[in-house]
Design a protein around this motif. Structure first.
Motif, short mmCIF file in Angstrom:
data_model
loop_
_atom_site.label_atom_id
_atom_site.label_comp_id
_atom_site.label_asym_id
_atom_site.label_seq_id
_atom_site.Cartn_x
_atom_site.Cartn_y
_atom_site.Cartn_z
N GLU A 167 28.68 61.83 6.30
CA GLU A 167 27.57 61.39 7.14
C GLU A 167 28.06 60.31 8.10
O GLU A 167 28.71 59.35 7.69
N CYS A 168 27.74 60.50 9.37
CA CYS A 168 28.07 59.51 10.39
C CYS A 168 27.22 59.80 11.63
O CYS A 168 27.60 60.62 12.47
N PRO A 169 26.06 59.14 11.72
CA PRO A 169 25.16 59.41 12.85
C PRO A 169 25.81 59.24 14.22
O PRO A 169 25.61 60.08 15.11
N GLU A 170 26.60 58.20 14.40
CA GLU A 170 27.22 57.94 15.70
C GLU A 170 28.17 59.07 16.10
O GLU A 170 28.13 59.58 17.21
N ALA A 171 29.03 59.48 15.16
CA ALA A 171 29.97 60.57 15.44
C ALA A 171 29.23 61.87 15.70
O ALA A 171 29.56 62.62 16.62
N ALA A 172 28.20 62.13 14.90
CA ALA A 172 27.43 63.38 15.05
C ALA A 172 26.78 63.47 16.43
O ALA A 172 26.67 64.55 16.99
N VAL A 201 36.16 76.30 7.25
CA VAL A 201 35.76 74.98 7.74
C VAL A 201 36.35 73.90 6.83
O VAL A 201 36.24 73.97 5.60
N GLY A 202 36.98 72.89 7.45
CA GLY A 202 37.63 71.83 6.70
C GLY A 202 36.72 70.68 6.35
O GLY A 202 37.00 69.91 5.42
N CYS A 203 35.61 70.53 7.08
CA CYS A 203 34.70 69.42 6.85
C CYS A 203 33.44 69.66 7.68
O CYS A 203 33.49 70.29 8.73
N VAL A 204 32.32 69.13 7.19
CA VAL A 204 31.08 69.11 7.95
C VAL A 204 30.70 67.65 8.16
O VAL A 204 30.65 66.88 7.20
N ILE A 205 30.46 67.28 9.41
CA ILE A 205 30.00 65.94 9.77
C ILE A 205 28.57 66.10 10.26
O ILE A 205 28.30 66.97 11.08
N ALA A 206 27.66 65.26 9.76
CA ALA A 206 26.28 65.32 10.23
C ALA A 206 25.67 63.93 10.22
O ALA A 206 26.18 63.02 9.56
N GLU A 207 24.57 63.79 10.97
CA GLU A 207 23.82 62.53 10.91
C GLU A 207 23.31 62.32 9.50
O GLU A 207 23.47 61.25 8.93
N THR A 208 22.69 63.37 8.94
CA THR A 208 22.23 63.35 7.55
C THR A 208 22.31 64.76 6.98
O THR A 208 22.31 65.74 7.73
N PHE A 209 22.38 64.83 5.66
CA PHE A 209 22.39 66.10 4.94
C PHE A 209 21.18 66.17 4.03
O PHE A 209 20.73 65.16 3.50
N ALA A 210 20.67 67.39 3.82
CA ALA A 210 19.67 67.59 2.79
C ALA A 210 20.34 67.27 1.45
O ALA A 210 21.50 67.62 1.24
N ARG A 211 19.61 66.61 0.57
CA ARG A 211 20.21 66.13 -0.68
C ARG A 211 20.83 67.22 -1.54
O ARG A 211 21.92 67.06 -2.07
N ILE A 212 20.12 68.34 -1.72
CA ILE A 212 20.65 69.40 -2.59
C ILE A 212 21.89 70.02 -1.95
O ILE A 212 22.87 70.31 -2.64
N PHE A 213 21.89 70.20 -0.63
CA PHE A 213 23.08 70.73 0.04
C PHE A 213 24.26 69.79 -0.18
O PHE A 213 25.37 70.22 -0.46
N TYR A 214 24.01 68.48 -0.03
CA TYR A 214 25.07 67.48 -0.21
C TYR A 214 25.71 67.65 -1.59
O TYR A 214 26.93 67.72 -1.71
N ARG A 215 24.88 67.72 -2.61
CA ARG A 215 25.39 67.83 -3.98
C ARG A 215 26.11 69.17 -4.18
O ARG A 215 27.18 69.23 -4.79
N ASN A 216 25.53 70.25 -3.68
CA ASN A 216 26.17 71.56 -3.81
C ASN A 216 27.52 71.59 -3.11
O ASN A 216 28.48 72.18 -3.60
#
Length: 163
Positions: free
Chosen positions: A105-110, A80-95
């Motif tokens: 993060e991009c709610p409209e695109a998601a 996977v080259g990228c993950v797009i989401a409305e929001t990410f869990a904070r620890i996942f984001y940092r990891n």
């Protein structure tokens, strides 16, 4: 890696780390082995469908649950080259940043982007292009220091290169 381009695999809200990489496989830290089981509890055919550079699009709270680094490692190792989401869990984001998995993060695109769409993401600007629908979205661009970590394929490589 300044951008990602691939076909979309789409998921909903609250995709937790236990479905990204089920706990029964956590006895391994080998990225290739983790990739073989990535998303299997939410999408049995994920490993058959995913191709190098493909993009996961999800709704709210992607990566919630336990704080294991195995989840972003499995996603990255699956190609996977990228993950797009409305929001990410904070620890996942940092990891994800720490291991060099680009996420945005991009709610409209998601909400708008659908499974099978061809999408390109420009990490410098945060722009997301749905090439299938000829639409453009403005996502949250990475700050320069995070971009350097992702370019280095993770925090450890970034620190070692500075050494």
């Amino acid at each position: 890696m300044k951008n990602a381009k691939g076909t979309v695999l789409k998921y909903g809200d609250n995709v937790d780390t236990d479905v990204i990489i089920p706990a029964r496989y956590l006895n391994s830290s080998d990225p290739a082995e983790l990739a073989e089981h990535c998303m299997e509890d939410i999408d049995k055919d994920f490993v058959k469908k995913v191709k190098q550079g493909d993009i996961i699009v999800a709704a709210k709270n992607f990566g919630c649950g336990s704080s294991r680094e195995h989840a972003p490692i499995a996603i990255k190792a699956s190609g996977v080259g990228c993950v797009i989401a409305e929001t990410f869990a904070r620890i996942f984001y940092r990891n994800a940043i720490n291991i060099g998995l680009p996420i945005i993060e991009c709610p409209e695109a998601a909400k708008d982007i659908e499974a099978g769409d061809e999408v390109e993401v420009d990490f410098d600007s945060g722009k997301i292009y749905d090439l299938t629908k000829n639409k453009e979205y403005q996502g949250q661009a990475f700050p320069p220091f995070m971009q350097k970590i992702i370019d280095a394929e993770g925090l450890v490589n970034y620190i070692n290169a500075k050494g």
